[in-house]
Scaffold this active site. Structure first.
Site, PDB file in Angstrom:
ATOM      1  N   TYR A 162     125.482  47.275  56.480  1.00  0.00           N
ATOM      2  CA  TYR A 162     125.545  48.583  57.137  1.00  0.00           C
ATOM      3  C   TYR A 162     126.656  48.565  58.169  1.00  0.00           C
ATOM      4  CZ  TYR A 162     122.220  52.072  55.748  1.00  0.00           C
ATOM      5  OH  TYR A 162     121.618  53.076  55.073  1.00  0.00           O
ATOM      6  N   GLU A 180     127.942  51.708  59.959  1.00  0.00           N
ATOM      7  CA  GLU A 180     128.172  53.063  60.471  1.00  0.00           C
ATOM      8  C   GLU A 180     129.117  53.004  61.654  1.00  0.00           C
ATOM      9  OE1 GLU A 180     124.148  54.048  61.189  1.00  0.00           O
ATOM     10  OE2 GLU A 180     123.877  55.075  59.283  1.00  0.00           O
ATOM     11  N   ASP A 229     144.337  68.898  48.085  1.00  0.00           N
ATOM     12  CA  ASP A 229     143.489  67.902  47.417  1.00  0.00           C
ATOM     13  C   ASP A 229     144.355  67.246  46.342  1.00  0.00           C
ATOM     14  OD1 ASP A 229     141.766  66.556  45.750  1.00  0.00           O
ATOM     15  OD2 ASP A 229     140.263  68.152  45.657  1.00  0.00           O
ATOM     16  N   THR A 250     140.722  61.455  45.699  1.00  0.00           N
ATOM     17  CA  THR A 250     139.853  60.419  45.161  1.00  0.00           C
ATOM     18  C   THR A 250     140.718  59.165  45.043  1.00  0.00           C
ATOM     19  OG1 THR A 250     140.432  61.033  42.899  1.00  0.00           O
ATOM     20  CG2 THR A 250     138.403  61.973  43.789  1.00  0.00           C
ATOM     21  N   LYS A 286     141.501  57.864  40.186  1.00  0.00           N
ATOM     22  CA  LYS A 286     142.210  58.477  39.054  1.00  0.00           C
ATOM     23  C   LYS A 286     143.565  57.779  38.925  1.00  0.00           C
ATOM     24  CE  LYS A 286     140.018  62.860  40.345  1.00  0.00           C
ATOM     25  NZ  LYS A 286     138.702  62.910  39.770  1.00  0.00           N
ATOM     26  N   ARG A 316     135.797  54.043  42.303  1.00  0.00           N
ATOM     27  CA  ARG A 316     135.362  55.416  42.555  1.00  0.00           C
ATOM     28  C   ARG A 316     135.228  55.602  44.055  1.00  0.00           C
ATOM     29  NH1 ARG A 316     134.584  56.808  37.816  1.00  0.00           N
ATOM     30  NH2 ARG A 316     134.486  58.976  38.461  1.00  0.00           N
TER      31      ARG A 316
HETATM   32  C1  PLP Z   1     141.002  67.826  42.496  1.00  0.00           C
HETATM   33  C2  PLP Z   1     139.677  67.150  42.549  1.00  0.00           C
HETATM   34  N1  PLP Z   1     139.010  67.119  43.699  1.00  0.00           N
HETATM   35  C3  PLP Z   1     137.800  66.534  43.808  1.00  0.00           C
HETATM   36  C4  PLP Z   1     137.195  65.951  42.722  1.00  0.00           C
HETATM   37  C5  PLP Z   1     135.816  65.395  42.870  1.00  0.00           C
HETATM   38  O1  PLP Z   1     135.825  64.041  42.892  1.00  0.00           O
HETATM   39  P1  PLP Z   1     134.452  63.183  42.621  1.00  0.00           P
HETATM   40  O2  PLP Z   1     134.122  63.404  41.208  1.00  0.00           O
HETATM   41  O3  PLP Z   1     134.889  61.802  42.961  1.00  0.00           O
HETATM   42  O4  PLP Z   1     133.446  63.718  43.576  1.00  0.00           O
HETATM   43  C6  PLP Z   1     137.863  65.926  41.505  1.00  0.00           C
HETATM   44  C7  PLP Z   1     137.214  65.281  40.345  1.00  0.00           C
HETATM   45  O5  PLP Z   1     137.465  65.494  39.229  1.00  0.00           O
HETATM   46  C8  PLP Z   1     139.133  66.555  41.408  1.00  0.00           C
HETATM   47  O6  PLP Z   1     139.781  66.612  40.245  1.00  0.00           O
END
Ligand code: PLP
Length: 414
Positions: free
Chosen positions: A51, A53, A196, A222, A225, A231
């Site tokens: 843990y 935090e 994002d 993320t 990918k 993950r």
């Molecule tokens: C642009 C984008 N943002 C967020 C996510 C969400 O990610 P997670 O599946 O790890 O929660 C994805 C997943 O496909 C994504 O393509």
């Protein structure tokens, strides 16, 4: 995995099955990749027991001398890769990273301009079924007939709607965004900018596409990918938002970070800093371009007018009269994994849309190049055209397995 094998044969057998599936299958899901064995090893460490935090140097529990080491490594490597002012590596995945980012700088009911799902945006960018859409007021922008974002229209929309945030980024859009335009429009209406980069983080880290970090207040991603990590999620931001982001992650939204995962992120980020990752990212772009050109030769309609990144969105129904669901199933039968996907303003339903999304990050990790992509495009066309002929599909499947065996992965896992 000798302990797992002995203690829990059922789970062990499923793991072996998944290893074989990944070895023999052609993975063309745009959001998937193969992590290195070093990343897998870091994931399986005793950090899972801990843990922690809080943040390095200021935790709520004792015994943090080693968690601080891995979290600091992950933060510093991310700063170096992306030129970020502040980094939080604790988000458990992409969806929570986005929720944390919204909650750091928005009040419930605030307005966000985000990209429409069927035009390539993501569920967490304001789709009505999500929690974020229940808390915040999302207004969605779209692409025009040419497949580009119409920035003039976006500006008019921003002036009319007066959003607190303008959100860029996507899951299925394939063109390069004009980062500066987003920045200029947001400045005009006094909105915070967020992007994002979940899909293209690895391409940015490998300097194969432009880096948006200098232009946006907040950047979410993320790590699993194109970045080829475990993950997970991360948030990068300007110093001005650092405290708000950290507080929104913990204690605002999450509890203890998953430290085995943070350790694995650090390992993947270390890999992304190596020159070989630049070669990888550039090859991903080359492979996607070849896929686009080859599929067009076979008569497929490629959405958004082509690709500048790692994937193509194909209107299979419009091109061949085969729905996205049928195409996904036919490709499954030949050992090629893709996902059905909506196309802009899709006349069909989400569970059986017009398109499929095809990405090359995973096959590029295996070492496949232009020559192999041409073979794959040929098989994709043949399988979709013969989607109801199991004999033909079986023959192609054998050829797909043959090619996968020439580009082995996870040779030492057992
Ligand atoms: C642009 C984008 N943002 C967020 C996510 C969400 O990610 P997670 O599946 O790890 O929660 C994805 C997943 O496909 C994504 O393509």
């Amino acid at each position: 995995m000798k302990n797992l094998k002995k203690q829990d044969p059922q789970v062990y057998k499923a793991v072996l099955g998944e290893i074989k599936r990944q070895q023999e299958g052609m993975e063309l899901i745009a959001s998937e990749n193969y992590v290195s064995e070093a990343v897998l090893e870091a994931l399986g460490t005793v950090f899972t027991n801990k843990y922690s935090e809080g943040y390095p140097g200021r935790r709520y529990y004792g015994g943090q001398e080693y968690t601080d080491v891995v979290e600091t490594l992950a933060i510093e490597r991310t700063k170096k890769l992306f030129g970020a002012e502040h980094v939080n590596v604790q988000p458990l995945s992409g969806a929570p990273a986005n929720m944390i980012a919204y909650s750091a700088v928005l009040k419930p009911g605030d307005k966000v301009l985000g990209m429409d799902l069927s035009h390539g945006g993501h569920l967490t960018h304001g789709h009505p079924v999500t929690l974020s859409a229940k808390v915040y007021n999302f207004v969605r922008y779209k692409t025009d007939a040419s497949g580009k974002i119409d920035y003039k229209q976006l500006e008019e929309m921003a002036i009319k709607e007066k959003p607190q945030m303008i959100l860029a980024g996507f899951s299925a859009y394939t063109r390069q965004l004009d980062y500066k335009k987003f920045q200029q429009i947001a400045k005009k209406v006094g909105a915070i900018t967020m992007i994002d980069i979940a899909h293209i983080a690895g391409l940015i880290a490998g300097q194969a596409v432009p880096n948006p970090v200098p232009y946006f207040d907040i950047v979410t991603t993320t790590t699993h990918k194109t970045l080829r990590g475990p993950r997970g999620g991360m948030i990068l931001c300007k110093k001005k938002y650092a405290e708000a982001i950290d507080k929104a992650a913990f204690p605002g939204f999450q509890g203890g970070p998953h430290m085995n995962n943070v350790a694995a992120k650090a390992v993947a980020l270390g890999e992304a800093l190596k020159p070989s990752f630049k070669t990888y990212a550039k090859q991903v772009i080359k492979n996607a371009k070849v896929l686009e050109v080859e599929l067009m030769k076979y008569g497929f309609k490629i959405m958004f007018g082509g690709t500048d990144n790692h994937m193509v969105l194909v209107d299979v129904f419009g091109s061949k009269g085969v729905s996205g669901k049928e195409a996904e199933k036919a490709l499954d039968k030949i050992g090629i994994t893709v996902n059905k996907n909506m196309i802009p303003d899709d006349p069909r339903k989400p569970m059986d849309p017009s398109g499929v999304r095809i990405g090359v990050p995973a096959i590029t990790t295996r070492g496949m190049k232009e020559k192999e992509v041409k073979m794959i495009a040929n098989w994709i066309n043949a399988a979709i055209e013969s989607h109801d002929n199991d004999k033909v599909l079986k023959e192609i499947h054998r050829a797909v397995i043959g090619l996968c065996k020439k580009f082995p992965i996870y040779k030492n896992l057992r």
